[in-house]
Write a protein that holds these residues in place. Structure first.
Motif, short mmCIF file in Angstrom:
data_model
loop_
_atom_site.label_atom_id
_atom_site.label_comp_id
_atom_site.label_asym_id
_atom_site.label_seq_id
_atom_site.Cartn_x
_atom_site.Cartn_y
_atom_site.Cartn_z
N GLN A 46 0.83 -1.20 0.00
CA GLN A 46 0.00 0.00 0.00
C GLN A 46 0.87 1.26 0.00
O GLN A 46 0.57 2.25 -0.69
CB GLN A 46 -0.92 0.01 1.23
N VAL A 47 1.96 1.23 0.77
CA VAL A 47 2.86 2.40 0.82
C VAL A 47 3.52 2.62 -0.53
O VAL A 47 3.61 3.75 -1.03
CB VAL A 47 3.91 2.22 1.94
N VAL A 48 3.97 1.53 -1.17
CA VAL A 48 4.61 1.65 -2.49
C VAL A 48 3.61 2.19 -3.51
O VAL A 48 3.94 3.06 -4.34
CB VAL A 48 5.19 0.30 -2.93
N LEU A 49 2.38 1.66 -3.49
CA LEU A 49 1.36 2.16 -4.42
C LEU A 49 1.08 3.65 -4.18
O LEU A 49 0.91 4.42 -5.14
CB LEU A 49 0.08 1.35 -4.27
N LEU A 50 1.04 4.06 -2.92
CA LEU A 50 0.80 5.47 -2.61
C LEU A 50 1.91 6.35 -3.20
O LEU A 50 1.64 7.41 -3.79
CB LEU A 50 0.71 5.67 -1.10
N LEU A 51 3.16 5.89 -3.06
CA LEU A 51 4.28 6.65 -3.62
C LEU A 51 4.19 6.71 -5.15
O LEU A 51 4.50 7.74 -5.76
CB LEU A 51 5.60 6.03 -3.18
N LEU A 52 3.76 5.60 -5.77
CA LEU A 52 3.60 5.59 -7.23
C LEU A 52 2.49 6.55 -7.66
O LEU A 52 2.61 7.24 -8.68
CB LEU A 52 3.30 4.17 -7.72
N LEU A 86 -0.90 1.50 -16.56
CA LEU A 86 -0.40 0.13 -16.74
C LEU A 86 0.82 -0.14 -15.87
O LEU A 86 0.93 -1.20 -15.25
CB LEU A 86 -0.07 -0.10 -18.22
N VAL A 87 1.73 0.83 -15.79
CA VAL A 87 2.93 0.65 -14.97
C VAL A 87 2.56 0.47 -13.51
O VAL A 87 3.11 -0.40 -12.80
CB VAL A 87 3.88 1.85 -15.15
N ILE A 88 1.63 1.27 -13.03
CA ILE A 88 1.22 1.18 -11.61
C ILE A 88 0.57 -0.18 -11.33
O ILE A 88 0.84 -0.83 -10.30
CB ILE A 88 0.29 2.34 -11.26
N MET A 89 -0.31 -0.63 -12.23
CA MET A 89 -0.98 -1.91 -12.02
C MET A 89 0.03 -3.07 -12.07
O MET A 89 -0.04 -4.00 -11.26
CB MET A 89 -2.08 -2.10 -13.06
N VAL A 137 -9.91 -1.85 -7.27
CA VAL A 137 -9.81 -0.65 -6.43
C VAL A 137 -8.56 0.16 -6.79
O VAL A 137 -8.61 1.38 -6.94
CB VAL A 137 -9.80 -1.04 -4.94
N SER A 138 -7.43 -0.54 -6.95
CA SER A 138 -6.19 0.15 -7.32
C SER A 138 -6.31 0.82 -8.68
O SER A 138 -5.82 1.94 -8.90
CB SER A 138 -5.02 -0.82 -7.32
N LEU A 139 -6.99 0.16 -9.63
CA LEU A 139 -7.17 0.76 -10.96
C LEU A 139 -8.03 2.02 -10.87
O LEU A 139 -7.71 3.05 -11.50
CB LEU A 139 -7.82 -0.26 -11.90
N THR A 142 -6.03 4.78 -9.38
CA THR A 142 -5.03 5.26 -10.35
C THR A 142 -5.67 6.21 -11.36
O THR A 142 -5.15 7.29 -11.64
CB THR A 142 -4.39 4.08 -11.09
N LEU A 143 -6.81 5.79 -11.92
CA LEU A 143 -7.50 6.65 -12.89
C LEU A 143 -7.98 7.95 -12.25
O LEU A 143 -7.94 9.02 -12.87
CB LEU A 143 -8.69 5.90 -13.50
N LEU A 144 -8.41 7.87 -10.98
CA LEU A 144 -8.87 9.07 -10.28
C LEU A 144 -7.71 10.04 -10.06
O LEU A 144 -7.85 11.25 -10.28
CB LEU A 144 -9.49 8.68 -8.94
#
Length: 367
Positions: A46-52, A86-89, A137-139, A142-144
């Protein structure tokens, strides 16, 4: 505190609060696992995704939108957004595999179900099979994030352009007003100095008095109106001085009437705004051998309202022209009214009234 300093302080604070709210949602409210103890690897993901998401937001706002979308490369911009999503997912998927997150999540939920005496929940993360679970949810987040970055940057760009257009319009208006005023003032003084020059050949004492009155008028124009506004009483006094100077060369055949409230209700107006109407009347309504009349009236029917009426006799030897002798005067006054009082004035010109007069009427909202 200046507005720019306030913006420098409040903008980063808003960014910090927004990202803090998203982090709080992801780390606290989003994982509805009940009494399940989530593994540490889940929080790492979750932390890595937040940074991305933070990186994607600022790269979109400061690189993709300015260099692609605002320069007309819409196709490349859409591809860039799709690539970022795509990179984030893929990064999230790789993290899950590297950290063995699906298996750890499945074990955590199974342990919680076993401790509660429940059968394994097929809908639990990692449960019901070992296949890949699409992270919807992550997608959506990301789009938001990408959409918000694009929207904010575009709105800021439009606001900046609007402020720039407003500044340019203001500068153009100020320059045009300065030019119009510079055209009107020399036109008046040129005529007045000619009158005083003629008077010096007849009566030196009266010429000196006229020069003193003219110097007072020049002081009013050069200093009292430096800020672009004048009191109505000052403008009335200026018109009275002008009429007095003009009467020095008039004969008894010319009747001049100037009516105005005593005292006037003070209001701020553009300086030298009334002079062209009066000057035009003297220019075209006076003849050396014919009887003529000039009527000037200033009325204040209500607070914030100003009415000016100027009439002069039509003489067959002259050609009454709203533009004056060389296009300077009332034409510029109409332009000044358009710039200074848009939608707040009405100017009526009657070139031949039943009384054989040329009439100008101005209704002005000064409040």
């Amino acid at each position: 505190m200046p507005a720019t300093t306030f913006q420098r302080i409040i903008t980063p604070l808003i960014h910090v609060l927004a990202w803090g709210l998203l982090a709080l949602t992801l780390l606290v409210f989003l994982p509805s696992a009940g009494h399940v103890v989530l593994p540490t690897q889940y929080w790492v993901k979750q932390v890595v995704l937040l940074l991305l998401w933070v990186a994607a937001f600022y790269l979109t706002a400061h690189v993709s939108v300015p260099r692609l979308l605002l320069r007309g490369h819409s196709g490349w911009f859409v591809l860039t957004l799709a690539g970022a999503a795509l990179v984030i997912m893929l990064a999230g998927r790789v993290l899950e595999q590297v950290l063995h997150l699906p298996e750890l999540m499945r074990q955590a939920f199974h342990a919680a179900d076993a401790a509660a005496g429940r059968p394994p929940r097929p809908g639990a993360p990692g449960g019901g099979g070992r296949g890949y679970r699409f992270d919807l949810v992550s997608l959506l987040i990301t789009l938001l994030v990408l959409g918000i970055a694009t929207a904010i940057t575009m709105v800021q760009h439009w606001q900046q352009e609007a402020r720039l257009r407003e500044r340019l319009d203001q500068q153009r208006t100020e320059s045009e007003l300065a030019l119009l005023k510079a055209q009107i003032n020399p036109h008046f003084f040129f005529n007045t100095l000619n009158n005083i020059y003629s008077l010096t050949l007849i009566d030196g004492e009266r010429a000196r008095a006229a020069l003193h009155r003219l110097s007072r008028m020049m002081r009013y124009v050069l200093y009292d109106t430096a800020n672009g506004e004048a009191l109505l009483s000052q403008e009335v006094g200026f018109i009275q001085d002008y009429i007095t100077l003009m009467q020095l060369r008039l004969t008894d055949r010319v009747q001049v009437v100037f009516e105005h409230p005593e005292p006037v209700r003070e209001a701020r107006i553009a300086p030298m705004l009334l002079l062209p109407f009066v000057e035009n009347a003297f220019k075209h309504g006076v003849a050396a051998t014919q009887t003529s009349r000039i009527y000037i009236a200033l009325r204040q029917p209500a607070t914030g309202q100003l009415e000016i009426e100027v009439r002069n006799t039509l003489l067959p030897a002259t050609s009454t022209d709203l533009a004056g002798s060389n296009g300077i005067g009332l034409v510029n006054t109409r332009r000044r009214l358009d710039l200074l009082y848009p939608g707040r004035y009405a100017l009526h010109v009657d070139k031949h009234t039943p009384e054989n007069e040329f009439a100008v009427e101005l209704e002005l909202q000064v409040a």
